[in-house]
Design an enzyme around this catalytic site. Structure first.
Site, PDB file in Angstrom:
ATOM      1  N   ARG A 238       0.861  -1.177   0.000  1.00 57.75           N
ATOM      2  CA  ARG A 238       0.000   0.000   0.000  1.00 57.75           C
ATOM      3  C   ARG A 238       0.900   1.231   0.000  1.00 57.75           C
ATOM      4  NH1 ARG A 238      -3.338  -3.008  -1.320  1.00 57.75           N
ATOM      5  NH2 ARG A 238      -5.370  -3.499  -0.377  1.00 57.75           N
ATOM      6  N   GLU A 267      -3.693   7.260  -4.528  1.00 60.03           N
ATOM      7  CA  GLU A 267      -4.019   6.586  -5.783  1.00 60.03           C
ATOM      8  C   GLU A 267      -5.346   7.145  -6.275  1.00 60.03           C
ATOM      9  OE1 GLU A 267      -3.879   2.331  -5.399  1.00 60.03           O
ATOM     10  OE2 GLU A 267      -1.798   2.378  -4.757  1.00 60.03           O
ATOM     11  N   HIS A 286      -1.018  -0.107  -9.621  1.00 62.59           N
ATOM     12  CA  HIS A 286      -1.659  -1.054  -8.679  1.00 62.59           C
ATOM     13  C   HIS A 286      -2.239  -2.266  -9.416  1.00 62.59           C
ATOM     14  CE1 HIS A 286      -3.556  -1.305  -4.399  1.00 62.59           C
ATOM     15  NE2 HIS A 286      -3.294  -2.512  -4.885  1.00 62.59           N
TER      16      HIS A 286
HETATM   17  C1  GLV Z   1      -4.735  -5.454  -3.633  1.00 66.31           C
HETATM   18  O1  GLV Z   1      -3.975  -4.531  -3.415  1.00 66.31           O
HETATM   19  C2  GLV Z   1      -5.233  -6.301  -2.595  1.00 66.31           C
HETATM   20  O2  GLV Z   1      -5.114  -5.970  -1.407  1.00 66.31           O
HETATM   21  O3  GLV Z   1      -5.793  -7.353  -2.941  1.00 66.31           O
END
Ligand code: GLV
Ligand code: GLV
Length: 322
Positions: A238, A267, A286
């Site tokens: 993250r 983001e 991401h």
């Molecule tokens: C993606 O970032 C997830 O947490 O699955």
């Protein structure tokens, strides 16, 4: 009467097919997430919510849904967007999608590691800019991967999967994970060390901790300064685990060598973000779990959690109780 659910974005059909026969289902059809106000309005009266990491699910939203709300099923492994304590207070179950995305995410972490080490993005840009005139002895020299030291911060499922890949490159693997046992470390082929030593000794530092109060800005001005000036930072967890301004400063002043990020703070990242202009920053949007099979499996898991939750059954994949 069928239970009612709100699905906060169109997920792969593999999941919707499981939900549809059991539930009265409403899907947010826009490709952008529902703004908080719309989400609050749309969840009123539902028994279950299928949420994404882009949806803020707090106590006020749970109250707006109403006391009948039984389940929040997150289409992701990470669930820092959900106020877990607020859900527990209200007796609302929370599910997520661990396991199925471990290998895909570890693959991406390793792809980023290799791309940053070998300066793939710079190479592509070099050709596009017309700089490729001949074979050059000292142009675009990168870092060795084989035999280098990899520091894994967070030895959960994904951290261990990254260690398996690193083993194939004969890397020396350090890991920092307060909860890992000696047995786990031995199985994963890693040496457990404190964070300072990991930062000092690693050529590559890859982050695999969830975002929480303890891990927010874990990588900051101080911790960046402990890293080698040639070190490459990889973040697939993250964005806020890294202090992004401190990272920009470190990358632009040679405190560390390079960074490869799948996650940013915030983001989406603005196309004007100064990080995007640094040659030693490689950033993708991401996409850790973004493979066809993985997203299908996540959809099935999130749907199974949702259906179990609204029909009063134990969730197959609940978030762990802390
Ligand atoms: C993606 O970032 C997830 O947490 O699955
Ligand atoms: C996620 O699957 C993790 O535990 O690393």
């Amino acid at each position: 009467m069928k239970p009612t659910v709100f699905v906060a974005r169109r997920i792969p059909d593999a999941g919707l097919k499981i939900i549809e026969p059991v539930c009265e289902m409403q899907v947010w059809e826009n490709s952008l997430p529902p703004p908080y106000e719309n989400l609050t309005a749309r969840v009123k009266g539902v028994d279950g919510i299928l949420s994404l990491l882009t949806d803020r699910i707090d106590g006020a939203l749970m109250d707006a849904a109403g006391a009948q709300l039984k389940i929040i099923s997150q289409y992701a492994v990470g669930y820092d967007n959900i106020d877990v304590a607020a859900a527990r207070e209200r007796g609302i179950a929370i599910g997520h999608t661990p396991g199925v995305l471990t290998e895909a995410t570890a693959d991406l972490a390793f792809a980023l590691l290799m791309a940053a080490a070998r300066r793939i993005q710079e190479g592509v840009e070099y050709i596009r800019a017309g700089h490729w005139k001949t074979w050059e002895p000292t142009t675009l020299l990168g870092a060795d991967i084989t035999g280098a030291t990899l520091g894994i911060v967070g030895l959960g499922r994904i951290g261990k999967a990254v260690a398996r890949r690193a083993g194939g490159f004969d890397m020396r693997i350090l890991a920092h994970s307060p909860s890992a046992t000696a047995e786990t470390a031995a199985e994963a082929g890693v040496t457990l060390v404190d964070l300072d030593r990991l930062l000092r000794e690693s050529d590559f530092v890859s982050l695999h901790v969830p975002l929480n109060a303890r891990t927010r800005h874990l990588i900051n001005r101080d911790t960046l300064r402990k890293m080698k000036p040639t070190a490459i930072l990889i973040n697939t967890t993250r964005g806020p685990v890294v202090d992004q301004q401190a990272l920009y400063d470190a990358l632009s002043s040679g405190v560390i060598g390079a960074a490869a990020l799948d996650v940013t703070d915030p983001e989406p990242m603005s196309p004007d973000d100064p990080l995007l202009r640094l040659p030693n920053a490689l950033i993708v949007p991401h996409v850790g779990s973004a493979t066809i099979k993985t997203r299908d499996r996540m959809a099935v898991m999130a749907a199974e959690n949702l259906v179990a939750g609204v029909t009063g059954k134990p969730l197959p994949h609940p978030v762990p109780s802390k």
